[in-house]
Design an enzyme around this catalytic site. Structure first.
Site, short mmCIF file in Angstrom:
data_model
loop_
_atom_site.label_atom_id
_atom_site.label_comp_id
_atom_site.label_asym_id
_atom_site.label_seq_id
_atom_site.Cartn_x
_atom_site.Cartn_y
_atom_site.Cartn_z
CG ASP A 155 -1.88 1.11 1.32
OD1 ASP A 155 -2.37 1.52 0.27
OD2 ASP A 155 -2.12 1.60 2.44
CD GLU A 207 0.88 -1.55 9.60
OE1 GLU A 207 -0.25 -1.49 9.05
OE2 GLU A 207 1.89 -1.96 9.02
CE1 TYR A 266 -4.54 0.55 10.08
CE2 TYR A 266 -3.81 -1.69 9.62
CZ TYR A 266 -3.54 -0.34 9.74
OH TYR A 266 -2.26 0.14 9.55
CD GLU A 303 -0.69 -6.19 7.29
OE1 GLU A 303 -1.28 -6.31 6.21
OE2 GLU A 303 -0.99 -5.35 8.14
#
Ligand code: GCB
Length: 645
Positions: free
Chosen positions: A208, A534, A498, A445
């Site tokens: 990303d 994160e 998230y 990840e």
């Protein structure tokens, strides 16, 4: 003189440290610095540039563009170095270009460098993304696979054989990513002629951030004597007030190296010295290297001068500190360290991933302003100058390799693994002596639930440990605790999540429950300390709503607050850190889920604070003050806390 108990304990520690130093890598990659025996000439600046727009991107090689001045091969444009080339022009084709681009610069080499046959002349590229080939005066001198890490070539012979003082440097750089590169990617040819013209292709990736390309870090010419210090490895420990610095120096080009090592304190006083290429320096009344906000006098650096007989001198900053991990804690100098920090990117307007001192200094000022004591080099190694800043300011680093977006099972094969091991070797070789670096991260990840991931990460983690046994190793997971096959091998569990963003969007009321479950599951299974590596939410600066809605500054704040409530419970148990995603907004490839890039920054891309930055600032200073070791008055003078606490 009989040795004290503390000294004997220190000696035992040292023996263990020496054994790991023995396993140091073969070739060195010392940062080029000036010294009485070394000169550095920065040849960054304005270069000329040409993208190879031929269908196969192969015309440059077929026509041997390196053989003559690039301007004679066709149209060239100005290109700054260091910088990504993507955002420099008004041309979307350059921005999105995939394939070979060519850089060239003519430089003068000082005559004395050429005349003195005892001088070794090295050309070094701080980093270029992704695959590079280097020529000097039309002669190929080296090639390198991988962005984010330096490479260099001894060009003394070529310069002396070709046209002497004039040096035409040509660098071809290709940003194509394949299943076996790091990060991986695929090239997809679009064959439906009703929708795409002949030969149309795209680069697919699973990460990303924008795949910025070009020469990203300074290009240097530097000299060493022929008989020169090739590498230095230091490891440090201490017992009571005695610091120990074990060192291993490798000298090339001389059969009878006579190494002398001297360690000086910040006031210039010599505190220890030794003869020989391996040994131990003992420092009494040691000043340890402490992280920012953990001590009144953080980031203490000694200066280690290494001399090889009469010929070469190299000076290395050395911070004396230890790092240990228990089942619930991360210890720096045997004291619990809590990471309250950020994830970053090397990313800014216009220059993309190009190294830029104003940006680096601004970012350190912002990190210190907000009370951050640490950052993770998501998702690739950052410039060495950034690590040097961290050493000098006491900012702790989790040093990550470019193993991001490993999602395709074909990227778990032997060729990929071999390359990944090599990249870790290059990373450890470059960064091993930085006291700020406290942990290696081998990936972000990956598809760690795929069957090959178990073997892959076992190898990767154990190889990294064999390169450096003094630091813990981790990788960053977003996988479910029950399906993650790499976690058994790491020292610290780093989890990204998230909640209320990618899962249950809009439902911040679920964060508490879900985050508690996340922590309890991971700790229950592995009994290893956990970092929330994160978490965050996009906030378009200036967008507001109350009650909060996604993409507003209020929503970002609410997400953060809900996470913080859980961190505050769990940091009493086994959570050892929190790293916000992200320090600043950054560019991504274009997609329907990104509005001109990722907006999870607490600062904008131009480094202006959003509401979330003030929230974190208050929190981080409060956590730092809790440790009770701060000279709050001094810190308040530096950063007027009374306005926020
Ligand atoms: C992640 C990735 C990071 C992304 C972030 C996001 O898990 O590690 O590279 O930018 O999420 O914002 O989606």
């Amino acid at each position: 003189m009989g040795s004290s108990g503390a000294e004997r304990a220190a000696e035992r520690l040292l023996l263990a440290a020496l054994c790991s130093v023995c396993q140091a890598l073969q070739d060195g990659m010392l940062f080029p610095t000036e010294s009485p025996s070394r000169e550095v000439k920065d040849v960054s600046g304005l270069w000329i540039f040409r993208a190879d727009e031929s269908p196969e991107r192969s015309r440059g090689f077929e026509q041997q563009w390196y053989k003559s001045p690039l301007a004679e091969t066709g149209p060239v444009i100005d290109m700054p170095v260091p910088s990504s080339y993507n955002d420099i022009t008004q041309d979307a084709q350059i921005r999105d270009f995939i394939g070979w681009v060519w850089y060239e610069k003519d430089v003068w080499v000082p005559a004395r460098w050429i005349q003195d046959r005892g001088t070794r002349i090295v050309l070094r590229v701080g980093s270029a993304h992704y695959y590079s080939v280097l020529w000097v005066n039309g002669v190929k001198v080296t090639e390198h696979v991988g962005g984010h890490l330096p490479f260099e070539a001894d060009i003394s012979g070529v310069l002396r054989q070709t046209s002497g003082n004039q040096c035409r440097i040509t660098i071809a750089v290709n940003n194509t990513l394949t299943l076996e590169t790091l990060p991986p990617g695929t090239i997809q040819y679009m064959t439906d002629r009703s929708r795409y013209p002949a030969g149309y292709f795209v680069q697919n990736t699973n990460f990303d951030f924008f795949n910025y390309a070009g020469i990203h870090r300074p290009v240097l010419l530097y000299t060493t004597p022929k008989a020169h210090i090739d590498d230095i490895t230091v490891e440090t420990t201490f017992s009571d007030n005695i610091g120990l610095v074990s060192f291993n120096v490798s000298v090339l080009g001389s059969s009878k190296a006579a190494v002398k090592v001297t360690l000086s304190a910040q006031d210039g006083r010599c505190v220890a010295s030794a003869d020989g290429s391996r040994g131990v320096l003992k420092v009494t009344d040691v000043n340890l290297w402490w992280p920012y906000l953990m001590h009144e006098n953080p980031a203490y650096l000694y200066s280690m001068e290494v001399k090889d007989g009469q010929t070469d001198v190299y000076t290395l900053p050395v911070g004396i500190r230890t790092v240990k991990v228990t089942s619930t804690q991360f210890l720096i100098n045997n004291k619990p360290f809590y990471f309250h920090g950020v994830n970053k990117h090397e990313d800014a307007d216009i220059r993309g991933k190009g190294f830029d001192w104003p940006l680096v200094v601004k970012d350190f000022n912002l990190m210190k302003w907000m009370g951050a004591n640490s950052f993770r080099t998501s998702h690739y190694p950052y410039a060495e100058e950034i690590l040097q800043m961290a050493d000098r300011h006491g900012i702790v680093i989790i040093d990550e390799c470019p193993g991001v977006g490993i999602k395709d099972i074909r990227s778990f094969g032997n060729v990929s693994l071999a390359h990944h091991l090599t990249v870790m070797e290059e990373l450890v070789r470059r960064d091993k002596n930085h006291p700020s670096v406290v942990m290696w991260s081998v990936a972000n990840e990956p598809a760690s639930e795929m069957p090959p991931a178990g073997f892959y990460f076992k190898e990767l983690v154990s190889h990294t440990r064999s390169l450096d046994s003094s630091r813990p190793v981790t990788y960053i997971t977003a996988s479910n605790y029950a399906r993650d096959l790499g976690a058994p091998y790491v020292d610290v569990i780093c989890v990204n999540s998230y909640f209320s963003w990618y899962q249950d969007p809009g439902h911040t009321e679920l964060i508490g429950l879900q985050l508690n479950t996340q922590f309890d599951n991971w700790y229950g299974k592995y009994q290893k300390p956990i970092i929330q590596s994160e978490y965050g939410a996009d906030a378009v600066p200036g967008l507001h709503s109350d009650p909060p809605m996604m993409f507003t500054e209020e929503y970002q704040k609410t997400v953060l607050q809900n996470y913080h409530n859980v961190f505050d419970q769990k940091r009493k148990e086994f959570v050892i850190g929190e790293l916000i995603w992200n320090f600043a907004d950054f560019m991504t490839s274009q997609s329907i889920i990104r509005v001109v890039g990722n907006k999870k920054g607490i600062f904008t891309r131009q480094r202006q604070p959003k509401a979330g930055a003030f929230l974190l600032r208050e929190r981080y200073w409060r956590i730092a003050n809790e440790t009770g070791v701060l000279n709050t008055i001094k810190l308040e003078q530096e950063y007027p806390l009374r306005f926020i606490l």
